[in-house]
Scaffold this motif. Structure first.
Motif, mmCIF file in Angstrom:
data_model
loop_
_atom_site.group_PDB
_atom_site.id
_atom_site.type_symbol
_atom_site.label_atom_id
_atom_site.label_comp_id
_atom_site.label_asym_id
_atom_site.label_seq_id
_atom_site.Cartn_x
_atom_site.Cartn_y
_atom_site.Cartn_z
ATOM 1 N N ALA A 1 47.354 57.241 -6.819
ATOM 2 C CA ALA A 1 48.717 57.595 -6.291
ATOM 3 C C ALA A 1 49.030 58.459 -5.497
ATOM 4 O O ALA A 1 49.532 58.272 -4.442
ATOM 5 C CB ALA A 1 49.057 57.264 -7.272
ATOM 6 N N THR B 1 55.633 55.055 -7.273
ATOM 7 C CA THR B 1 54.955 55.085 -6.183
ATOM 8 C C THR B 1 54.650 53.793 -5.463
ATOM 9 O O THR B 1 54.554 53.740 -5.249
ATOM 10 C CB THR B 1 53.964 56.088 -6.981
ATOM 11 O OG1 THR B 1 53.023 55.066 -7.626
ATOM 12 C CG2 THR B 1 53.656 57.459 -6.999
ATOM 13 N N ASN B 2 54.653 52.750 -6.656
ATOM 14 C CA ASN B 2 54.668 51.255 -6.553
ATOM 15 C C ASN B 2 55.697 50.669 -6.828
ATOM 16 O O ASN B 2 55.172 49.868 -7.737
ATOM 17 C CB ASN B 2 53.547 50.919 -6.770
ATOM 18 C CG ASN B 2 52.074 51.307 -5.824
ATOM 19 O OD1 ASN B 2 51.710 51.051 -5.165
ATOM 20 N ND2 ASN B 2 51.296 52.378 -6.842
ATOM 21 N N SER C 1 48.462 48.254 -9.472
ATOM 22 C CA SER C 1 47.875 49.173 -9.052
ATOM 23 C C SER C 1 47.150 50.303 -10.595
ATOM 24 O O SER C 1 46.662 50.887 -10.145
ATOM 25 C CB SER C 1 48.587 50.212 -7.777
ATOM 26 O OG SER C 1 49.848 50.908 -9.486
#
Length: 508
Positions: A224, A197-198, A212
């Motif tokens: 997230a 997700t990052n 994160s």
């Protein structure tokens, strides 16, 4: 209709394919029965009894493993193997003697029928008693299998020789066989990969842990995926009644092994499982002996640094959360004395092609590869290390405020905003190279639960002042050196604590 017509064949299909999938050492029932049909001699009796006794011991180990496994197919397999093993033992006993109750009754004073001597009689009766003891597990395993069906999909098994499912489009659909060597498909198969997700920026290409994932103390942060709740892994404990039955049967089979001819060997499947686990995650037994001279130095140790995937549960798989994890079975080495539950450790892992300390909470660290310098030549002043690196490791001052610790941690993870005069960027990770030495400075903290769970107002701080003073910390300079690499990406690591600096005093 097809399944109804052949329903009487289904139990046999289950047991046979379970036996082939998870018990490679099992002989096929047809070949074994053919062997048992041979006229019995002393040598033949001991050979056949040896095989059957070993199979029963192996079955006990597999049942023990299935009891604590959430995999429905494993429970299904041992249930079938129990039926097959019982029938094989029963056939052997009938061929040797047709009056088993009389032969194995200690109160019966009649002479021994047949031609079995005293040792053979004891083996005969132990096989019979253990088989009857294990047969008590049949209804329990059926019940446990139904419970496993609450976690994963239990499919109808095709016929033993395979079959094609009817399909209106594909007339020649592949033959399906009742393989049980693959885990059953869990019902919760929609776990997202939160690590994706990052994605890191080009400047962050050397990162090991995404920023994160760093904790933000005392505040509720966004997740997230909004409103996402990860699935709770099952907690499975083996029933005590089942363990008692298994222990009783194993004791019978173990005690009678002395009745076999000298030189007869039996393998302990549980010891084999333990050895395989140690081979996968632990040190080889000879490695501490190889480096015994180094390990006699104070504040030294040896351990195996594993790839980080070894500590992670694969997505969409079931684990029994009551069973010890890899990090619990093979804990990271402790770096200092435990004080009030605070125990600094060397949580070194291999992430990709880099070494990285998997710091928890607000802990952080940084490391530098100093080349091929023997650990024995390093001292607390780092005189063998280049001057810029030496000065930085010895003179670096950590933040004094709790809120600044995550910020400082990000600097070493990303390499950004480093305000010290250095010719190189100091990172929390380094490329893994065999026979290189790495200098590490590790700062670890033990925070009270009140800080991890909520944000305190100024008024509340006075109420929890005693807990806020319980922040324990450590500041350690150490060195480690990989001396062996394996094909799975792990390394055998020698380490040495070089300097224990004053513990940082953190204010909230």
């Amino acid at each position: 209709m097809r399944y109804i017509f052949f329903s009487w064949l289904l139990p046999f299909a289950v047991t046979c394919f379970a036996r082939n999938a998870l018990a490679v050492q099992y002989q096929s029932s047809s070949s074994l029965n053919h062997t048992l049909a041979v006229v019995s001699t002393d040598e033949n009796f001991y050979t056949q009894a040896n095989q059957l006794l070993q199979q029963q011991l192996d079955l006990i180990t597999r049942i023990e493993q299935a009891l604590i496994s959430p995999d429905a197919n494993r429970m299904r397999a041992v249930r079938g193997q129990l039926t097959v093993q019982t029938k094989i033992v029963e056939g052997f006993l009938k061929r040797q003697n047709r009056s088993s109750p009389v032969l194995c009754n200690p109160t019966d004073a009649s002479p021994l029928p047949g031609q079995l001597d005293n040792s053979q009689t004891k083996i005969y009766c132990s096989l019979s008693a253990a088989s009857q003891e294990l047969l008590k597990l049949a209804p329990v395993l059926d019940q446990l299998l139904s419970r496993r069906g609450e976690l994963a999909l239990v499919r109808k098994l095709p016929l033993i020789n395979g079959e094609r499912q009817s399909d209106p489009v594909m007339a020649m659909k592949p033959i399906q066989r009742p393989y049980l060597n693959q885990p059953a498909t869990p019902f919760s198969t929609t776990e997202p990969n939160l690590e994706l997700t990052n994605q890191p920026t080009p400047r962050q290409s050397t990162e090991i842990t995404s920023p994160s994932t760093l904790p933000i103390i005392g505040r509720i942060t966004k997740t997230a995926i909004a409103n996402y709740v990860p699935p709770i892994q099952p907690a499975i404990a083996a029933p005590e009644t089942v363990l008692t039955i298994l222990a009783t049967a194993k004791q019978m089979l173990t005690a009678v092994q002395t009745e076999f001819p000298a030189g007869t060997k039996f393998r302990d499947s549980q010891e084999t499982t333990t050895a395989l686990d140690r081979f996968a995650y632990g040190l080889d037994p000879q490695e501490p002996q190889t480096y015994a001279k180094f390990l006699r130095l104070p504040h030294t140790g040896i351990f195996r640094a594993l790839p980080t995937l070894a500590y992670q549960r694969p997505l969409n798989t079931l684990w029994n959360r009551l069973q010890p994890s890899v990090s619990e079975r093979y804990p990271f080495p402790a770096l200092g004395n435990t004080q009030g539950g605070f125990n600094p450790s060397l949580a070194l892992q291999v992430v990709g092609d880099r070494f990285k300390l998997q710091d928890q909470g607000v802990d952080y660290s940084f490391m530098v590869d100093v080349g091929d310098i023997p650990l024995e030549k390093l001292d607390h002043q780092l005189k063998s290390v280049a001057l810029p690196t030496r000065e930085f490791f010895l003179n670096y001052q950590p933040p004094k405020e709790l809120a600044a610790l995550p910020v400082e941690r990000r600097r070493f993870i990303t390499g950004k905003d480093q305000n010290w005069n250095q010719s190189q960027v100091i990172l929390a990770s380094a490329t893994a190279k065999l026979h290189h030495t790495y200098i590490v400075r590790s700062l670890q903290f033990q925070l009270p639960e009140i800080l991890l769970n909520r944000q305190l107002t100024n008024l509340e701080q006075s109420r929890y002042i005693d807990q806020l003073k319980q922040i324990r910390s450590s500041d350690i300079i150490l060195a480690f050196r990989p001396v062996r690499s394996r094909t799975d990406g792990s390394y055998t690591i020698l380490w040495r604590v070089l300097n224990e600096l004053p513990a940082p005093q953190i204010s909230y």
